[in-house]
Design an enzyme around this catalytic site. Structure first.
Site, PDB file in Angstrom:
ATOM      1  N   HIS A 161      18.246  -6.309  10.113  1.00 45.79           N
ATOM      2  CA  HIS A 161      17.796  -7.626   9.659  1.00 45.79           C
ATOM      3  C   HIS A 161      19.005  -8.531   9.490  1.00 45.79           C
ATOM      4  CE1 HIS A 161      18.608  -5.125   6.119  1.00 45.79           C
ATOM      5  NE2 HIS A 161      18.922  -6.227   5.465  1.00 45.79           N
ATOM      6  N   GLU A 210       2.631 -10.973   3.411  1.00 46.96           N
ATOM      7  CA  GLU A 210       3.527 -12.131   3.512  1.00 46.96           C
ATOM      8  C   GLU A 210       3.294 -12.962   4.785  1.00 46.96           C
ATOM      9  OE1 GLU A 210       7.645 -11.488   2.101  1.00 46.96           O
ATOM     10  OE2 GLU A 210       7.092  -9.381   1.867  1.00 46.96           O
ATOM     11  N   TYR A 251      17.609   0.619   5.967  1.00 47.28           N
ATOM     12  CA  TYR A 251      18.053   0.882   7.333  1.00 47.28           C
ATOM     13  C   TYR A 251      17.011   0.448   8.369  1.00 47.28           C
ATOM     14  CZ  TYR A 251      21.744   3.378   4.959  1.00 47.28           C
ATOM     15  OH  TYR A 251      22.815   3.687   4.144  1.00 47.28           O
TER      16      TYR A 251
END
Length: 341
Positions: free
Chosen positions: A270, A174, A267
């Site tokens: 973000h 990405e 976890y």
């Protein structure tokens, strides 16, 4: 258009049968927030028999028929890939099987009518997450977090379910989607990056959904945030807002909101950045989303030194009955509490 079976005679006398609407202009998403449904509803202004008319069109819910759903994958006529990472991939898709219809659409460009997320191969946890289930409202005390929830988080991290996150942080996947990032490794504990969430179609601004991912791996959730982190959180907020409006110049900072999920799906800390007009569904509702501003203000006024943090608070949130956190932690506690009474 606009005719109904009910009161057919009255409607026919007043409007005539099978009247066509002549489009004057699309009102698009001028109705936003409540009526926009994050791009699933649009309004068009036009005329019928030279009289003003307003047509509001909304995508209908998916039928529950297994016969219909079983044929849906094979009915996808064209896919436009948006990205892939580890077991996750996401695309825009168009349905239809008429060759002439598809050929006509090709002449005017690609118009998708479905957003597709694929998890392959998926785990039992994925199946539970997306299954229909009853929801519970639970309270997590500091003691419960310390003794039961934190060990649960550790178990999930040890299972290696964060590979896709680490791929993004390390620049393995990405890369072209990243809107902003600090130089990898150079910012130390303050490093982070910003990129589109996989649920966003990358086009509809009113449905904008971005994700801010931190480099450091010692903060798993908002529970690990402390008073000493306030300047860092404020810095990230400012950078994420400015990067978003610089990338999407039709937006202004006060059209965006930032929040954190608790419990989060995974976890690793973000932050979600969304358009204020994005429909507040379950993921933005009370019991799931916590405003980043609220977290910052809470930490600022918290009693104690720099190590005082969110782990000292009781947190209330919603849980699906199929989630492991409910079946492994809260349901046994509820049963044991009921038995003791």
């Amino acid at each position: 258009m606009f005719s109904k079976e009910r009161d057919k005679e009255t409607n026919n006398e007043r409007r005539g049968k099978n009247k066509d609407m002549k489009l004057t202009r699309a009102l698009g998403r001028a109705l936003m927030r409540i009526t926009d449904q994050a791009g699933r509803r649009t309004a068009m202004y036009g005329t019928i028999d030279n009289q003003d008319a307003l047509l509001v069109v909304e995508r209908a819910p998916f039928p529950t028929s297994e016969a219909y759903l079983g044929t849906l994958p094979s009915s996808l006529a064209k896919l436009k890939n948006l990205g892939a990472n580890d077991i996750y991939s996401w695309s825009m898709a168009r349905t239809g099987s008429d060759p002439q219809e598809l050929a006509d659409k090709e002449k005017t460009g690609f118009f998708a009518d479905l957003k597709i997320n694929l998890i392959y191969p998926c785990t039992e946890s994925h199946v539970k997450k997306y299954s229909k289930q009853r929801v519970r409202f639970v309270t997590e005390t500091p003691e419960l977090y310390r003794d039961r929830i934190k060990p649960f988080m550790q178990t999930k991290r040890d299972q290696g379910r964060l590979n896709w996150v680490f791929n993004i942080i390390q620049g393995l996947t990405e890369v072209e989607d990243v809107i902003y990032r600090t130089e990898l490794g150079e910012a130390g504990d303050e490093g982070f990056l910003l990129l589109p969430d996989l649920n966003w179609d990358r086009t509809t601004l009113e449905a904008l959904h971005l994700l801010g991912v931190v480099e450091r791996r010692d903060i798993w959730s908002l529970r690990d945030l402390k008073k000493k982190h306030v300047p860092w959180l404020q810095h990230m907020k400012d950078k994420m807002l400015s990067a978003t409006v610089q990338t999407h110049t039709d937006l202004e900072a006060d059209q965006l909101k930032l929040y954190v999920h608790y419990q989060p799906t995974y976890y690793h800390f973000h932050i979600h950045i969304v358009h204020v007009a994005l429909e507040a569904g379950a993921t933005q509702a009370t019991g799931k989303a916590v405003s980043l501003d609220s977290i910052i203000e809470t930490l600022k006024i918290m009693q104690g030194g720099e190590e005082a943090g969110m782990d000292a608070l009781s947190m209330t949130y919603t849980l699906g009955e199929a989630s492991e956190l409910w079946t492994d932690v809260y349901e046994p506690l509820k049963k044991s509490d009921g038995a003791s009474r």
